[in-house]
Write a protein that holds these residues in place. Structure first.
Motif, short mmCIF file in Angstrom:
data_model
loop_
_atom_site.label_atom_id
_atom_site.label_comp_id
_atom_site.label_asym_id
_atom_site.label_seq_id
_atom_site.Cartn_x
_atom_site.Cartn_y
_atom_site.Cartn_z
N VAL A 30 0.84 -1.20 0.00
CA VAL A 30 0.00 0.00 0.00
C VAL A 30 0.87 1.25 0.00
O VAL A 30 0.64 2.19 -0.77
CB VAL A 30 -0.97 0.00 1.21
CG1 VAL A 30 -1.67 1.33 1.35
CG2 VAL A 30 -1.98 -1.13 1.07
N LYS A 31 1.91 1.27 0.84
CA LYS A 31 2.82 2.41 0.87
C LYS A 31 3.47 2.64 -0.49
O LYS A 31 3.54 3.77 -0.97
CB LYS A 31 3.90 2.20 1.94
CG LYS A 31 3.42 2.41 3.34
CD LYS A 31 4.45 2.05 4.39
CE LYS A 31 5.74 2.81 4.27
NZ LYS A 31 6.68 2.49 5.37
N LEU A 32 3.94 1.56 -1.10
CA LEU A 32 4.59 1.65 -2.40
C LEU A 32 3.64 2.20 -3.46
O LEU A 32 3.99 3.11 -4.23
CB LEU A 32 5.10 0.27 -2.81
CG LEU A 32 5.89 0.16 -4.10
CD1 LEU A 32 7.19 0.94 -4.00
CD2 LEU A 32 6.19 -1.30 -4.39
N ALA A 33 2.43 1.68 -3.48
CA ALA A 33 1.44 2.14 -4.46
C ALA A 33 1.10 3.61 -4.25
O ALA A 33 1.00 4.38 -5.22
CB ALA A 33 0.18 1.28 -4.37
N LEU A 34 0.94 4.02 -3.01
CA LEU A 34 0.63 5.41 -2.72
C LEU A 34 1.79 6.32 -3.10
O LEU A 34 1.58 7.40 -3.67
CB LEU A 34 0.26 5.59 -1.25
CG LEU A 34 -1.05 4.93 -0.82
CD1 LEU A 34 -1.20 4.98 0.70
CD2 LEU A 34 -2.23 5.57 -1.51
N GLN A 35 3.02 5.91 -2.81
CA GLN A 35 4.20 6.71 -3.18
C GLN A 35 4.28 6.89 -4.69
O GLN A 35 4.55 7.98 -5.19
CB GLN A 35 5.49 6.05 -2.67
CG GLN A 35 5.66 6.15 -1.18
CD GLN A 35 6.78 5.26 -0.66
OE1 GLN A 35 7.27 4.37 -1.36
NE2 GLN A 35 7.19 5.50 0.57
N GLU A 37 1.80 6.73 -6.89
CA GLU A 37 0.71 7.59 -7.36
C GLU A 37 0.99 9.06 -7.06
O GLU A 37 0.73 9.93 -7.88
CB GLU A 37 -0.63 7.16 -6.77
CG GLU A 37 -1.19 5.92 -7.41
CD GLU A 37 -1.37 6.07 -8.92
OE1 GLU A 37 -2.06 7.03 -9.36
OE2 GLU A 37 -0.80 5.26 -9.67
N LEU A 38 1.54 9.34 -5.88
CA LEU A 38 1.89 10.71 -5.55
C LEU A 38 2.99 11.24 -6.47
O LEU A 38 2.94 12.39 -6.91
CB LEU A 38 2.32 10.81 -4.08
CG LEU A 38 1.18 10.66 -3.07
CD1 LEU A 38 1.74 10.52 -1.66
CD2 LEU A 38 0.23 11.84 -3.16
N ALA A 39 3.97 10.40 -6.77
CA ALA A 39 5.05 10.81 -7.69
C ALA A 39 4.48 11.09 -9.08
O ALA A 39 4.90 12.05 -9.75
CB ALA A 39 6.13 9.73 -7.75
N ARG A 40 3.53 10.28 -9.53
CA ARG A 40 2.90 10.52 -10.84
C ARG A 40 2.15 11.83 -10.85
O ARG A 40 2.17 12.57 -11.83
CB ARG A 40 1.94 9.38 -11.18
CG ARG A 40 2.61 8.15 -11.69
CD ARG A 40 1.61 7.07 -12.02
NE ARG A 40 0.39 7.62 -12.59
CZ ARG A 40 -0.57 6.89 -13.13
NH1 ARG A 40 -0.46 5.58 -13.16
NH2 ARG A 40 -1.66 7.45 -13.62
N ASP A 41 1.48 12.16 -9.75
CA ASP A 41 0.74 13.42 -9.66
C ASP A 41 1.68 14.62 -9.72
O ASP A 41 1.34 15.65 -10.29
CB ASP A 41 -0.08 13.49 -8.38
CG ASP A 41 -1.34 12.66 -8.44
OD1 ASP A 41 -1.69 12.16 -9.54
OD2 ASP A 41 -1.99 12.51 -7.39
N GLU A 42 2.86 14.49 -9.11
CA GLU A 42 3.80 15.61 -9.09
C GLU A 42 4.26 15.99 -10.49
O GLU A 42 4.55 17.15 -10.75
CB GLU A 42 5.00 15.28 -8.20
CG GLU A 42 4.65 15.30 -6.73
CD GLU A 42 5.80 14.91 -5.84
OE1 GLU A 42 6.93 14.74 -6.33
OE2 GLU A 42 5.55 14.75 -4.63
N VAL A 43 4.31 15.04 -11.39
CA VAL A 43 4.70 15.32 -12.77
C VAL A 43 3.70 16.25 -13.42
O VAL A 43 4.04 17.06 -14.28
CB VAL A 43 4.82 14.00 -13.57
CG1 VAL A 43 5.05 14.27 -15.04
CG2 VAL A 43 5.95 13.16 -13.01
#
Length: 82
Positions: A30-35, A37-43
């Motif tokens: 879950v932590k990995l998936a959330l990290q 997704e957040l990284a994708r949003d930052e782009v």
């Protein structure tokens, strides 16, 4: 310690699939998936906004009063300005 309880069966199954595939715990999955997704949003954050956020943490500093003109730059390369 705060805990996260996943009530959705599909989300729980997805976490279990990723955990099994990677050989990690469901919590880590879950932590990995959330990290990710957040990284994708930052782009998708506009460059102007990313730079503004960066400038807040990296102050330029106080003006020195020095002039950076042609003579100054020429002095850096030992040129006499001719």
């Amino acid at each position: 310690m705060a805990s996260l309880y996943i009530k959705d069966e599909e989300a729980n199954a997805l976490a279990a699939r990723l955990a099994n595939r990677r050989g990690i715990s469901k919590t880590m999955a879950v932590k990995l998936a959330l990290q990710h997704e957040l990284a994708r949003d930052e782009v998708h954050i506009p460059l102007r906004e990313r730079l503004a956020a960066w400038r807040k943490t990296q102050p330029i500093g106080e003006p020195t009063g020095l002039v950076a003109d042609k003579a100054f730059y020429d002095s850096l390369s030992d040129e006499d300005g001719d």
